[in-house]
Structures are given as structure tokens and as C-alpha cells.
Design an enzyme around this catalytic site. Structure first.
Site, mmCIF file in Angstrom:
data_model
loop_
_atom_site.group_PDB
_atom_site.id
_atom_site.type_symbol
_atom_site.label_atom_id
_atom_site.label_comp_id
_atom_site.label_asym_id
_atom_site.label_seq_id
_atom_site.Cartn_x
_atom_site.Cartn_y
_atom_site.Cartn_z
ATOM 1 N N SER A 62 6.412 5.087 1.350
ATOM 2 C CA SER A 62 5.329 5.793 -0.208
ATOM 3 C C SER A 62 6.429 6.706 0.146
ATOM 4 O O SER A 62 6.947 7.571 1.247
ATOM 5 C CB SER A 62 4.567 5.877 -0.081
ATOM 6 N N LYS A 101 -2.987 -5.388 7.687
ATOM 7 C CA LYS A 101 -2.769 -3.648 7.687
ATOM 8 C C LYS A 101 -2.411 -3.300 8.732
ATOM 9 O O LYS A 101 -2.938 -3.710 9.442
ATOM 10 C CB LYS A 101 -3.903 -2.878 7.295
ATOM 11 N N CYS A 120 3.921 6.875 8.195
ATOM 12 C CA CYS A 120 2.471 7.008 7.551
ATOM 13 C C CYS A 120 2.059 8.427 6.738
ATOM 14 O O CYS A 120 2.699 9.646 7.623
ATOM 15 C CB CYS A 120 1.057 6.669 7.215
ATOM 16 N N GLY A 147 8.666 -0.501 -5.534
ATOM 17 C CA GLY A 147 9.091 -0.190 -6.665
ATOM 18 C C GLY A 147 9.324 -1.709 -7.956
ATOM 19 O O GLY A 147 10.124 -1.243 -8.757
HETATM 20 O O1 RRO Z 1 -3.335 3.913 4.793
HETATM 21 C C1 RRO Z 1 -2.040 5.286 4.117
HETATM 22 O O2 RRO Z 1 -3.105 6.571 4.101
HETATM 23 C C2 RRO Z 1 -0.541 4.268 4.643
HETATM 24 C C3 RRO Z 1 -0.302 4.292 5.184
HETATM 25 BR BR1 RRO Z 1 -0.530 3.684 6.889
HETATM 26 C C4 RRO Z 1 0.873 4.030 4.952
HETATM 27 O O3 RRO Z 1 1.930 3.724 5.866
HETATM 28 N N1 RRO Z 1 1.954 4.221 3.653
HETATM 29 C C5 RRO Z 1 0.582 4.515 2.805
HETATM 30 O O4 RRO Z 1 1.274 5.041 1.322
HETATM 31 N N2 RRO Z 1 -0.464 5.019 3.145
#
Ligand code: RRO
Length: 309
Positions: free
Chosen positions: A194, A45, A130, A248
Site C-alpha cells: 500500500s 498473512k 509494512c 488497484g
Molecule cells: O498489517 C498491516 O498493517 C499491513 C501490512 Br503487514 C502490510 O504489509 N501492508 C499493509 O497495507 N498493511
């Protein structure tokens, strides 16, 4: 015999599948489960210098065609993941990916210095994308800042490093980013993170709590965008920078398409959330079936060989 073996930065992986950072890789138990799975490798993570709880729940929702999340970078802190990475090294695993997402440049430099000075011999994925930190922009959308971050890092960093990019949607942006990345000894990029700040509604209400319901979109919704990013960067980047595809993937056919676009490795996010680690076994079988029908024995038989009209 069909092989899914793949290579990044002179390292060999038994197959081309792994989790995407953030999915099932925060705790020791989750990481142990990934280690037991059929994945070719796995990633931790994204971490910050100091542990954080992340955003308030509900902060993840499964959608019919994907997922939306605003986790807000919950993680056990850099020391936990460095210890984990060093334990992996001690057991002979030097193919681990270590994701780092400092809240500021100085934090990233501090974490990367510690990785540089450690015995860690795997890959570091620096997350510049992020979308879920209130008040913090996605660095990957600020091209000058991205250049500055890489410049400062490569002043001292010598281990295999890649970056996780947000999706781009404009040809000039692809070219601008690729021109920056080609100046540095990056070993890979991962695209895409994302699709940031989407909004999903059920009846009259949002489905996640943080940021008024806005969150990163993943899953089937984003596959065409993910493939476009993999393809463009595969074409524009120097060959020393491998492309890791993410976005996807639900079936072996989706893995096949990422590889056709140029991916050397493919990460699974939403579908891993939905199906848990048995997803790797299924995707391997489905991809091998497609390769068998098409007469391909190795990934290199079709990687990057998307046909254009
Ligand atoms: O932890 C998150 O909210 C998160 C991260 Br760090 C990321 O790089 N991409 C995402 O979709 N969520």
C-alpha cells in the site's frame, strides 16, 4: 482454448491470480476459503515470530476509490503459518506463498532458517514494506539496510524467495533498488504494498483509529503507481526475477494492464476485501474475454509487451 497459466521459478500455476498478503488469509477458515476459490494460488498473512493482535480498531476502511488500513500486522504467529504450510505440502501443494515480516532482522533470519530446514517447498515472500508499525520504518525505503538484509539472508537461504516492496516514485530510486536486487538469487518481487501513510477524512474526522488516521492506501487510487513500479522493475531486473503485480485491480482490464507491464502473477487486495473470493472467478472471465477479443491465447502473448510511443 484461452489459458491463464503462468510460471514463476519453474513452477506452473493454473492461472495468474492470487490474494495479496494480509487480505483474507490470517485464519485457518480464511485460508480454507482461498483454497476453495478459483485463485491460481494464495499467500498467508505476513507473520511475526510471536502472534500479535495488531493496532486498535477501526483499522480498515473501505473508500469509494479504494481502501485505507493500519492493521499493524495482526497475525497468529510464525508457528501457525509454518504448520499450515507443511500441511499444504503434505497434501501435495508446493505452490503456496508464505509471507514473513519479522519486527527485526534477527526475527526474519530465525524464521527463514526454520523455513529452510523444513519440508516447505513453496515460495517465501519477505515483506520489507509494512507502513503501519508505529516507530518502525519501511525497510524498502532504506536501501543500505535492504542490501544488508538480503546479504545476510542469502548467506544461508536456498529456497525460492521474493520480497514485497513499497512503491517508489523516483527513477533513481528504481535504479538503485534494482541494482541491489539484481545481485541476489531472488525469484520474484511483489510490487506494490500500500502507499504508506495516507490520510482520509470524512466530514471533520479521520476514518481509522491508529496513528491519528494515517494508513496504507490501496485500490483504484494506487493503480497508476502500481503499474509504474511493475513496469520499471520488469525493465530493470534480471529475467530470473519475476514481477508479481499488486495494486488497484478491480476488473479483468486491470489484470491485463499489470500483465502488459510485465507481471507474471497479479495479486488482489482491496477488491478481495470488498467482494470476497468470488472476485477470482469474475476476473478470470473478464480477462479471458479481453484476450479473446484481442486474439491472445496465452499470457506470454502479451506479457511485458506494453507499447510505447
Ligand atoms: O498489517 C498491516 O498493517 C499491513 C501490512 Br503487514 C502490510 O504489509 N501492508 C499493509 O497495507 N498493511
Amino acid at each position: 482454448m484461452i489459458s491463464l497459466q503462468t510460471f514463476i521459478a519453474e513452477k506452473t500455476f493454473k492461472n495468474c491470480l492470487m490474494n495479496a498478503s494480509g487480505v483474507k488469509c490470517m485464519t485457518d477458515e480464511e485460508l480454507q476459503e482461498l483454497a476453495r476459490s478459483e485463485a491460481g494460488t494464495w499467500i498467508t498473512k505476513s507473520c511475526t515470530l510471536v502472534p500479535q493482535d495488531g493496532n486498535p480498531s477501526p483499522r480498515y476502511a473501505d473508500l469509494k476509490m479504494g481502501s485505507i488500513n493500519s492493521m499493524g500486522l495482526p497475525n497468529l504467529g510464525f508457528d501457525f503459518y509454518l504448520n499450515y504450510a507443511l500441511k499444504q505440502h503434505d497434501t501435495g501443494n508446493d505452490s503456496l506463498f508464505f509471507s514473513v515480516a519479522g519486527l527485526k532482522l534477527e526475527d526474519n533470519l530465525q524464521m527463514l532458517k526454520r523455513i529452510q530446514d523444513s519440508d516447505f517447498q513453496g515460495f517465501t515472500e519477505l515483506n520489507l514494506s509494512c507502513p503501519n508499525l508505529p516507530g518502525k520504518p519501511q525497510t524498502g525505503y532504506d536501501f543500505d539496510r535492504t542490501n544488508e538484509v538480503l546479504d545476510k539472508i542469502f548467506n544461508f537461504y536456498q529456497k525460492p524467495l521474493g520480497i514485497k516492496l513499497p512503491p517508489y516514485f523516483d527513477m533513481i530510486h528504481f535504479e538503485t533498488v534494482a541494482n541491489i536486487l539484481n545481485q541476489y538469487p531472488l525469484r520474484f518481487i511483489t510490487c506494490i504494498n500500500s502507499v504508506g501513510n495516507a490520510l482520509y477524512i470524512e466530514d471533520e474526522t479521520v476514518v481509522i483509529k491508529p496513528k491519528g488516521g494515517f494508513g496504507g492506501l490501496g485500490g483504484a487510487y494506487v493503480k497508476p503507481t502500481a503499474l509504474a513500479n511493475v513496469r520499471m522493475f520488469y525493465k530493470l531486473l534480471k529475467k530470473e526475477i519475476a514481477v508479481i503485480g499488486c495494486g488497484g485491480v478491480e476488473t479483468g482490464r486491470d489484470v491485463f494492464e499489470h500483465i502488459l507491464c510485465g507481471a507474471s502473477m497479479v495479486q488482489i487486495a482491496t477488491q478481495l476485501m470488498k467482494e470476497d473470493t468470488p472476485v477470482f472467478f469474475r476476473l478470470i472471465a473478464e480477462l479471458k474475454e479481453i484476450m479473446n477479443i484481442k486474439g491472445y491465447q496465452n499470457i506470454s502473448d502479451f506479457r511485458g509487451k506494453l507499447k510505447e510511443l
